[in-house]
Scaffold this motif. Structure first.
Motif, mmCIF file in Angstrom:
data_model
loop_
_atom_site.group_PDB
_atom_site.id
_atom_site.type_symbol
_atom_site.label_atom_id
_atom_site.label_comp_id
_atom_site.label_asym_id
_atom_site.label_seq_id
_atom_site.Cartn_x
_atom_site.Cartn_y
_atom_site.Cartn_z
ATOM 1 N N UNK A 172 38.722 75.150 -63.042
ATOM 2 C CA UNK A 172 40.147 74.994 -63.254
ATOM 3 C C UNK A 172 40.594 73.542 -63.219
ATOM 4 N N UNK A 173 41.892 73.323 -63.267
ATOM 5 C CA UNK A 173 42.480 71.986 -63.324
ATOM 6 C C UNK A 173 42.047 71.160 -62.119
ATOM 7 N N UNK A 180 37.322 66.960 -53.934
ATOM 8 C CA UNK A 180 37.401 68.418 -53.933
ATOM 9 C C UNK A 180 36.507 69.019 -55.015
ATOM 10 N N UNK A 181 36.446 68.372 -56.183
ATOM 11 C CA UNK A 181 35.566 68.851 -57.251
ATOM 12 C C UNK A 181 34.110 68.784 -56.826
ATOM 13 N N UNK A 421 48.107 71.767 -52.314
ATOM 14 C CA UNK A 421 47.355 72.275 -51.165
ATOM 15 C C UNK A 421 46.804 73.675 -51.387
ATOM 16 N N UNK A 422 46.557 74.001 -52.652
ATOM 17 C CA UNK A 422 45.872 75.244 -52.960
ATOM 18 C C UNK A 422 44.373 75.012 -52.975
ATOM 19 N N UNK A 423 43.693 75.492 -54.026
ATOM 20 C CA UNK A 423 42.240 75.335 -54.139
ATOM 21 C C UNK A 423 41.871 74.856 -55.526
ATOM 22 N N UNK A 424 40.785 74.125 -55.603
ATOM 23 C CA UNK A 424 40.160 73.812 -56.883
ATOM 24 C C UNK A 424 39.160 74.932 -57.147
ATOM 25 N N UNK A 425 39.402 75.693 -58.195
ATOM 26 C CA UNK A 425 38.635 76.913 -58.430
ATOM 27 C C UNK A 425 37.494 76.692 -59.415
ATOM 28 N N UNK A 426 36.337 77.244 -59.067
ATOM 29 C CA UNK A 426 35.195 77.373 -59.973
ATOM 30 C C UNK A 426 34.764 78.825 -59.882
#
Length: 432
Positions: A172-173, A180-181, A421-426
């Motif tokens: 995701x973005x 974080x990535x 402050x959410x999540x970086x999604x994979x």
């Protein structure tokens, strides 16, 4: 088993406080606060682990993500009453994150600077538009190195004839949140401790929006370019879509403070880029090979029955009736069109929420009918906005257990709201 147990995530690295941003801002219309939506389904998430491991392939043509780049001369701030001044930019952002919480306050701020917004959205009618111009110049990379030239041999044997492709992942973005990535890629087993590809023949698609709001957009781009080369050597691939922030970033670089005609008056790419979290140090570190790579990213792709988009909009239909036609039209536009045409493309691909609500499945079927696939996977609209949980009464950060499946299970949202402050999604596809 809870969704958190089925989709575990690492502790996110601390890149500083994240002030909850508004959605992307355009001087032509406004986005409304989403209504409450149903929560996450218990069966909406799949495990995302890779069974592959161990790659050490040095990238020969692009610098690694941690290397420094020569600095470019600093861009001049915008002039004129219609643009945001640097002082306004500093007031709007703390480390690139917008602090204006209420949309009415933001709208009043834009009015003060001559950027009065027009209510409603412009529904363009340029359907099927395909431009014909030469592609932008490619970078001379020189002849490829032979196996004897490498400091060590690659550990991957060539795939067997007819072997199935590796597992498919989507990201995701990122919005400049490099730490974080890296943490999430390592958690999924896709890169190793030294930030090199370790996913074998896996396939990864980034859904766009590498820069803006976060601290290191160029570092994110460098890492993705590096992984693209390393993945190819391992028999997999790492690819990326063009997001609306790529269009905005490239426009700020190419056109700067040149006026463009928006539907509510004159604006500029540079002013809009700063308003949407643009980081001056990213613009100063942008080099020719970054521009060439970003300019050639596809806008849309189809993998394993998943139609991959950045934006949850039907605006893609305005650029062509096939995936190839859409990508050609966007590439041709970036190669040889003017600032107003670029601005129009940015405006169209910044639209959102087409797949939400009662008409959402119809919009999804319209795109699937034109371009193929059984499901849409997209970024762009943060899940907290799609679900109506962006502004918690107690001020707590949004709860993002994983990708959000909606529109009668036809659409998967992948923007986990890392900027808020959410999540970086994979996620590994398919998500069941």
């Amino acid at each position: 088993m809870t969704p958190e147990d089925r989709f575990p995530g690492p502790e996110q690295s601390d890149s500083g406080p994240r002030h909850q941003p508004d959605l992307d801002v355009l001087p032509y219309g406004s986005y409304y606060e989403p209504a409450e939506a149903p929560g996450y389904g218990a069966d909406g998430y799949g495990e995302t682990y890779s069974g592959y491991g161990g790659a050490r392939y040095l990238e020969q043509h692009w610098p690694a993500a941690h290397q420094q780049h020569p600095q470019h001369p600093q861009q001049q701030p915008p002039h004129g009453q219609e643009h945001l001044q640097l002082a306004d930019h500093a007031a709007l952002h703390d480390h690139g994150r917008p602090q204006i919480q209420d949309h009415l306050q933001l709208q009043e701020h834009l009015q003060v600077h001559g950027q009065v917004q027009e209510h409603g959205q412009d529904h363009g009618q340029d359907h099927g538009r395909v431009l014909h111009h030469e592609d932008p110049p490619t970078i001379e990379l020189g002849p490829p190195l032979s196996e004897d030239d490498l400091p060590y041999s690659t550990p991957y044997p060539p795939p067997e004839p007819g072997a199935p492709p590796g597992p498919l992942y989507v990201v995701g973005d990122v919005h400049g949140y490099l730490d974080e990535l890296v943490a999430e890629l390592q958690h999924q087993g896709l890169i190793d401790a030294d930030r090199h590809w370790s996913a074998g023949r896996s396939r990864i698609w980034f859904l766009g929006d590498f820069t803006d709001r976060g601290p290191d957009g160029i570092g994110v781009i460098d890492l993705v370019m590096q992984l693209a080369a390393e993945a190819a050597a391992a028999g997999g691939y790492c690819r990326a879509l063009m997001g609306n922030h790529e269009l905005l970033f490239l426009g700020a670089h190419r056109y700067g403070d040149e006026p463009v005609q928006s539907t509510a008056g004159t604006a500029s790419f540079l002013a809009a880029w700063r308003l949407n979290g643009g980081q001056q140090h990213d613009l100063e570190r942008l080099e020719a090979h970054h521009v060439s790579w970003l300019s050639r990213l596809p806008a849309i792709a189809l993998e394993d029955g998943h139609l991959l988009l950045h934006s949850d909009t039907t605006a893609y239909l305005e650029y062509g009736e096939s995936i190839a036609a859409v990508n050609d039209a966007v590439h041709d536009l970036l190669a040889d069109e003017g600032a107003d045409e670029w601005w129009d493309a940015f405006r169209r691909f910044t639209k959102r929420f087409a797949f939400r609500g009662e008409g959402g499945p119809v919009a999804v079927h319209e795109l699937l009918g034109a371009y193929g696939g059984q499901r849409i996977v997209h970024g762009h609209s943060p899940i907290p906005y799609l679900t109506g949980t962006a502004h918690a009464e107690d001020g707590a950060p949004p709860h993002i257990p994983g990708p959000y499946v909606y529109a009668d299970d036809l659409a998967i949202a992948m923007d986990g709201g890392v900027t808020m402050e959410g999540r970086l999604l994979i996620a590994r596809l398919p998500v069941n």
